[in-house]
Each structure stands twice: as structure tokens, then as C-alpha cells.
Design a protein around this motif. Structure first.
Motif, PDB file in Angstrom:
ATOM      1  N   VAL A  61      -8.865  -6.216  -5.382  1.00 15.76           N
ATOM      2  CA  VAL A  61      -9.138  -5.034  -4.558  1.00 15.76           C
ATOM      3  C   VAL A  61      -9.498  -5.438  -3.132  1.00 15.76           C
ATOM      4  CG1 VAL A  61     -10.727  -3.088  -4.287  1.00 15.76           C
ATOM      5  CG2 VAL A  61      -9.761  -3.601  -6.529  1.00 15.76           C
ATOM      6  N   ALA A  64      -6.884  -5.298  -0.442  1.00 15.49           N
ATOM      7  CA  ALA A  64      -6.424  -4.030   0.127  1.00 15.49           C
ATOM      8  C   ALA A  64      -7.086  -3.817   1.488  1.00 15.49           C
ATOM      9  CB  ALA A  64      -6.764  -2.870  -0.806  1.00 15.49           C
ATOM     10  N   PHE A  67     -10.603  -1.548   2.591  1.00 13.55           N
ATOM     11  CA  PHE A  67     -11.242  -1.074   1.362  1.00 13.55           C
ATOM     12  C   PHE A  67     -12.748  -0.988   1.557  1.00 13.55           C
ATOM     13  CE2 PHE A  67     -12.669  -0.871  -2.960  1.00 13.55           C
ATOM     14  CZ  PHE A  67     -11.722  -0.035  -3.515  1.00 13.55           C
ATOM     15  N   LEU A 114     -15.396   2.269  -8.443  1.00 14.15           N
ATOM     16  CA  LEU A 114     -14.364   1.402  -7.890  1.00 14.15           C
ATOM     17  C   LEU A 114     -12.980   1.880  -8.315  1.00 14.15           C
ATOM     18  CD1 LEU A 114     -13.554  -1.260  -6.414  1.00 14.15           C
ATOM     19  CD2 LEU A 114     -13.752  -2.375  -8.634  1.00 14.15           C
ATOM     20  N   THR A 118      -9.916   3.438  -5.872  1.00 14.34           N
ATOM     21  CA  THR A 118      -8.601   2.794  -5.784  1.00 14.34           C
ATOM     22  C   THR A 118      -7.466   3.805  -5.835  1.00 14.34           C
ATOM     23  OG1 THR A 118      -8.512   2.395  -8.184  1.00 14.34           O
ATOM     24  CG2 THR A 118      -9.401   0.621  -6.798  1.00 14.34           C
ATOM     25  N   GLU A 119      -7.760   5.024  -6.293  1.00 10.77           N
ATOM     26  CA  GLU A 119      -6.737   6.070  -6.301  1.00 10.77           C
ATOM     27  C   GLU A 119      -6.238   6.375  -4.878  1.00 10.77           C
ATOM     28  OE1 GLU A 119      -5.343   7.596  -9.012  1.00 10.77           O
ATOM     29  OE2 GLU A 119      -6.484   6.140 -10.187  1.00 10.77           O
ATOM     30  N   TYR A 121      -5.503   4.222  -2.696  1.00 11.47           N
ATOM     31  CA  TYR A 121      -4.726   3.089  -2.224  1.00 11.47           C
ATOM     32  C   TYR A 121      -3.483   2.896  -3.103  1.00 11.47           C
ATOM     33  CZ  TYR A 121      -8.876   2.089   0.504  1.00 11.47           C
ATOM     34  OH  TYR A 121      -9.915   2.182   1.389  1.00 11.47           O
ATOM     35  N   LEU A 124      -2.176  -0.634  -3.568  1.00 14.89           N
ATOM     36  CA  LEU A 124      -2.994  -1.435  -4.480  1.00 14.89           C
ATOM     37  C   LEU A 124      -2.651  -1.099  -5.922  1.00 14.89           C
ATOM     38  CD1 LEU A 124      -5.343  -3.364  -5.131  1.00 14.89           C
ATOM     39  CD2 LEU A 124      -6.886  -1.415  -4.903  1.00 14.89           C
ATOM     40  N   ARG A 125      -2.582   0.180  -6.234  1.00 17.83           N
ATOM     41  CA  ARG A 125      -2.280   0.609  -7.602  1.00 17.83           C
ATOM     42  C   ARG A 125      -0.894   0.157  -8.041  1.00 17.83           C
ATOM     43  NH1 ARG A 125      -2.245   6.285  -8.135  1.00 17.83           N
ATOM     44  NH2 ARG A 125      -2.020   6.417  -5.897  1.00 17.83           N
ATOM     45  N   PHE A 130      -3.080  -5.742 -10.188  1.00 24.24           N
ATOM     46  CA  PHE A 130      -4.085  -4.691 -10.333  1.00 24.24           C
ATOM     47  C   PHE A 130      -3.827  -3.870 -11.590  1.00 24.24           C
ATOM     48  CE2 PHE A 130      -5.676  -0.369  -9.727  1.00 24.24           C
ATOM     49  CZ  PHE A 130      -7.019  -0.636  -9.497  1.00 24.24           C
ATOM     50  N   GLN A 134      -6.395  -3.476 -14.627  1.00 24.56           N
ATOM     51  CA  GLN A 134      -6.851  -2.144 -15.002  1.00 24.56           C
ATOM     52  C   GLN A 134      -6.635  -1.912 -16.503  1.00 24.56           C
ATOM     53  OE1 GLN A 134      -4.998   1.053 -12.823  1.00 24.56           O
ATOM     54  NE2 GLN A 134      -6.681   2.454 -13.261  1.00 24.56           N
TER      55      GLN A 134
END
Length: 196
Positions: A61, A64, A67, A114, A118-119, A121, A124-125, A130, A134
């Protein structure tokens, strides 16, 4: 045989039966206590897996851009706090389990924040690393629940056994105390507010 001899033999037979009952009860209490310790070790192992995954998640993360550093710091601090608290399997009192649960709960909340952030980004997802982390964390959370449920089942068997007659006569004298359960977090009693 005279009456005194018969009484003496009856008393000796009663003592022998009580001793045999006590030995059998002791051995079963030891077996159930060991099962409780093993179940606790499995709970700790599941939580340790989560703790081991978090640094990889945080490092992923961090990559990103822009962030929220505060969220990362909260996760790192909660993880550090969770690793500092250990509970001796011989002292699984409700209070010690509650302290352990509280430190793990803080980590769960920080990790949840966290994941929610991340939603925001999508790049990132979209990364494979990642997504894999997850999935592993979600799987680990499920393992934690299963191990906590198993632990509660083993503790139930142990607590029920030491409280039954005749074991109850020996349990306290021999140091077999009631163990604590994992219980729902106090925050779980409040239903989340849903707004559309």
C-alpha cells in the motif's frame, strides 16, 4: 469377622474407590486442559498468520501515491501493540482473553480502515500483489473465526467437566480452574447505521 473389621474394610474400600475416582478424574482433567492449551495455540497461530501478512500489505500500500500515512501508521502501531500481548495457556481467565481480544480488535479495526481506504485507489486494487494479499487476509480472518469457535468448544468441554461431580471435589484442590471464552466484542452489539 467382627463388626469393627467390617467397618474398617468398608472405610478402606471407600478410600480406595475415592482415590481411583480421583486419579481418573485428574487424568481426564489434564487431558482436557492440554486440549484447551492446544486450541489456544491454534488461535494464536491464526492471529500470527495475520500479523505476518500485515507488513507485506503495508509495504504494498505504501507504494500507492499520496496514500494516507496516518492510516498506515495506525495499522503499524496496532500490529506492534498486538504482538506485545501474550497470554499464558495456563492462565486463560476471562480477563486475560478479553485483553488479548481487545488488542487484536484494535488491529482488526485499523486493518478494516486500511482496506476501506484502498477502495479509493483503483490502481492499487488492480495490482496482483495487493489482490493476493487481500485474499490471504480474508482467508486468515476466516481461520481466526474457526479457531476461536474451536477454542470455545474445547473450553466448554473442559469447564463442564471440572464442574461436574465428582471432579468438582478435586478440580479446585489440584489447580484446575475455569477457563475463559472468546466473547463478542462490545461494539458488535450496536447495529451499524445504514444510510442511502
Amino acid at each position: 469377622m467382627n463388626k469393627g473389621t467390617i467397618i474398617l474394610l468398608a472405610v478402606l474400600a471407600g478410600i480406595v474407590l475415592l482415590g481411583m475416582s480421583g486419579c481418573g478424574a485428574y487424568n481426564t482433567m489434564v487431558q482436557k486442559q492440554e486440549a484447551t492449551s492446544k486450541a489456544w495455540a491454534n488461535v494464536q497461530s491464526a492471529y500470527q498468520r495475520r500479523l505476518d501478512l500485515i507488513p507485506n500489505l503495508v509495504n504494498t500500500v505504501k507504494g500507492a501515491a499520496n496514500f494516507e500515512q496516518q492510516t498506515l501508521t495506525q495499522v503499524i502501531e496496532a500490529r506492534a501493540k498486538a504482538t506485545q500481548l501474550t497470554v499464558d495457556p495456563d492462565k486463560l481467565t476471562p480477563e486475560s482473553i478479553q485483553k488479548f481480544q481487545a488488542s487484536q480488535g484494535e488491529l482488526s479495526q485499523a486493518l478494516g480502515r486500511l482496506m476501506m481506504i484502498t477502495e479509493n485507489y483503483p490502481t492499487l486494487r488492480a495490482t496482483e500483489q495487493f489482490a493476493t494479499l487481500q485474499e490471504q487476509i480474508e482467508g486468515t480472518e476466516n481461520r481466526i473465526k474457526v479457531e476461536r469457535d474451536n477454542f470455545n468448544g474445547v473450553v466448554n468441554e473442559y469447564n463442564s467437566y471440572i464442574r461436574k461431580f465428582p471432579q468438582v471435589m478435586f478440580a479446585g484442590m489440584l489447580g484446575f480452574d475455569k477457563k475463559g471464552y472468546f466473547e463478542a466484542d462490545a461494539a458488535a452489539a450496536k447495529a451499524p447505521e445504514v444510510k442511502f
